[in-house]
Design a protein around this motif. Sequence first.
Motif, PDB file in Angstrom:
ATOM      1  N   VAL A 140       0.618  -1.091   0.258  1.00 33.85           N
ATOM      2  CA  VAL A 140       0.072  -0.299   0.271  1.00 33.85           C
ATOM      3  C   VAL A 140       0.935   1.481   0.431  1.00 33.85           C
ATOM      4  O   VAL A 140       0.419   2.140  -0.639  1.00 33.85           O
ATOM      5  N   LEU A 141       1.773   1.192   1.153  1.00 31.05           N
ATOM      6  CA  LEU A 141       3.122   2.666   1.012  1.00 31.05           C
ATOM      7  C   LEU A 141       3.812   2.071  -0.696  1.00 31.05           C
ATOM      8  O   LEU A 141       3.673   3.731  -0.474  1.00 31.05           O
TER       9      LEU A 141
ATOM     10  N   TYR B 274       2.655   1.833  -3.328  1.00 30.85           N
ATOM     11  CA  TYR B 274       1.583   2.053  -4.330  1.00 30.85           C
ATOM     12  C   TYR B 274       1.295   3.360  -3.982  1.00 30.85           C
ATOM     13  O   TYR B 274       1.419   4.022  -5.398  1.00 30.85           O
ATOM     14  N   PHE B 275       0.905   4.276  -3.198  1.00 31.44           N
ATOM     15  CA  PHE B 275       0.719   5.323  -2.919  1.00 31.44           C
ATOM     16  C   PHE B 275       2.011   6.044  -2.920  1.00 31.44           C
ATOM     17  O   PHE B 275       1.592   7.474  -3.289  1.00 31.44           O
ATOM     18  N   LEU B 276       2.702   5.742  -1.912  1.00 30.33           N
ATOM     19  CA  LEU B 276       3.796   6.757  -1.953  1.00 30.33           C
ATOM     20  C   LEU B 276       5.140   7.127  -2.880  1.00 30.33           C
ATOM     21  O   LEU B 276       5.771   8.079  -2.826  1.00 30.33           O
ATOM     22  N   TYR B 277       5.109   5.775  -3.331  1.00 23.26           N
ATOM     23  CA  TYR B 277       6.184   5.887  -4.895  1.00 23.26           C
ATOM     24  C   TYR B 277       5.477   5.878  -6.393  1.00 23.26           C
ATOM     25  O   TYR B 277       5.477   6.658  -6.962  1.00 23.26           O
TER      26      TYR B 277
ATOM     27  N   LYS C  12       1.621   6.103  -7.245  1.00 29.20           N
ATOM     28  CA  LYS C  12       1.150   7.517  -7.536  1.00 29.20           C
ATOM     29  C   LYS C  12       1.811   8.403  -7.563  1.00 29.20           C
ATOM     30  O   LYS C  12       1.135   9.571  -8.238  1.00 29.20           O
ATOM     31  N   LEU C  13       2.542   8.708  -6.642  1.00 30.75           N
ATOM     32  CA  LEU C  13       3.695  10.429  -6.269  1.00 30.75           C
ATOM     33  C   LEU C  13       4.103  10.544  -7.700  1.00 30.75           C
ATOM     34  O   LEU C  13       3.991  11.338  -8.172  1.00 30.75           O
TER      35      LEU C  13
ATOM     36  N   GLN D  20       4.057   8.821 -10.815  1.00 27.26           N
ATOM     37  CA  GLN D  20       2.929   9.149 -11.705  1.00 27.26           C
ATOM     38  C   GLN D  20       2.367  10.814 -12.062  1.00 27.26           C
ATOM     39  O   GLN D  20       2.581  11.944 -13.001  1.00 27.26           O
TER      40      GLN D  20
ATOM     41  N   THR E 261       6.479   0.798   7.459  1.00 27.36           N
ATOM     42  CA  THR E 261       6.104  -0.421   7.069  1.00 27.36           C
ATOM     43  C   THR E 261       6.471  -1.255   8.390  1.00 27.36           C
ATOM     44  O   THR E 261       5.389  -1.747   9.248  1.00 27.36           O
TER      45      THR E 261
END
Length: 313
Positions: A144-145, A147-150, A152-153, A155, A186
């Motif tokens: 999850v980390l 996906y969102f913090l690497y 998505k950011l 992108q 984590t």
Amino acid sequence: MRTLTGLVVLWLISMSVFALFYVVPSNVARTLGGRQATPETIAAINERLGLDEPLWKQYASFVGDALQGDLGYDYYHQVPVTTIIAQAVPVTLSLAVGAAVIWLVLGITNGVISATHPRSLADRSLTAFALFFYSMPSFLLGLVLLYFLYFKLTQAGYAWFPPGGYAPLSEGVGPWVNHLLLPWATLALVSAAAYTRLTRGSMLDVLSEDYIRTARSKGISERRVTYRHALRSALTPIVTQFGIDLGQLVGGVLVTETVFSLPGLGQTAIIAITQQDLPVIIGIVLFASTAVVVANILVDLAYAVLDPRVRIS
């Protein structure tokens, strides 16, 4: 006494490892050499380990070499096992120590706040926080980390975090910290949840003791009562759990290192198991066992500092 017990445990582990890898296989040299071992390699293993000697001599040689820091030879990569472990230990230590500092500070702070404000909004919020992360598997939180913090950011044009890997301290503190932030988070969030609950329960028990009421009746400030008297006594079970957790972490964090592609002891062990690289597996088992035993001995020594009534023999 604790040190003697630890030595006995390590002796039993060494006997179990020796029996598992040197006695059970029908062809020890073939097993240790791996699937790609040549007849020359098998002959070299037989000569190096003295496999034609009686079992007690083989075991004595096995233990003697281990005590001298010789954990065997990796015939798959043609290097000593200690070389492979030495390359992996700094990664695992960086991950374990950094995460441990974060989860201790976060867990103890949250636990103290919950215990000193029972049934308040802060207590209920921190309890919900603890239950949420306590029930979340570390591999899921890591993904999850990432996906969102690497993903998505990145992108969105904000490449603040790397996708994984490890940057040694020789490349600078900045890259080292940047590569470990997400793995630290984590491990720390999952472990901090357990320490929040443990600290809260221990603090509530201590705050109801007679000597705490006596300290308050003498006019001592609530802050001093909480941190100087209550927290010190409440730390004993926390130190116990910390010693177990840290010893296991130093032994290798399989899931987190795999998710974030960290070349530590955990990932090294997985690769060795996949390749059936038995000398490396033996070396990691002995190293991890020693780390757990040493951590527990240090915990026993810490008891005497936290509680003068405890005597370490």
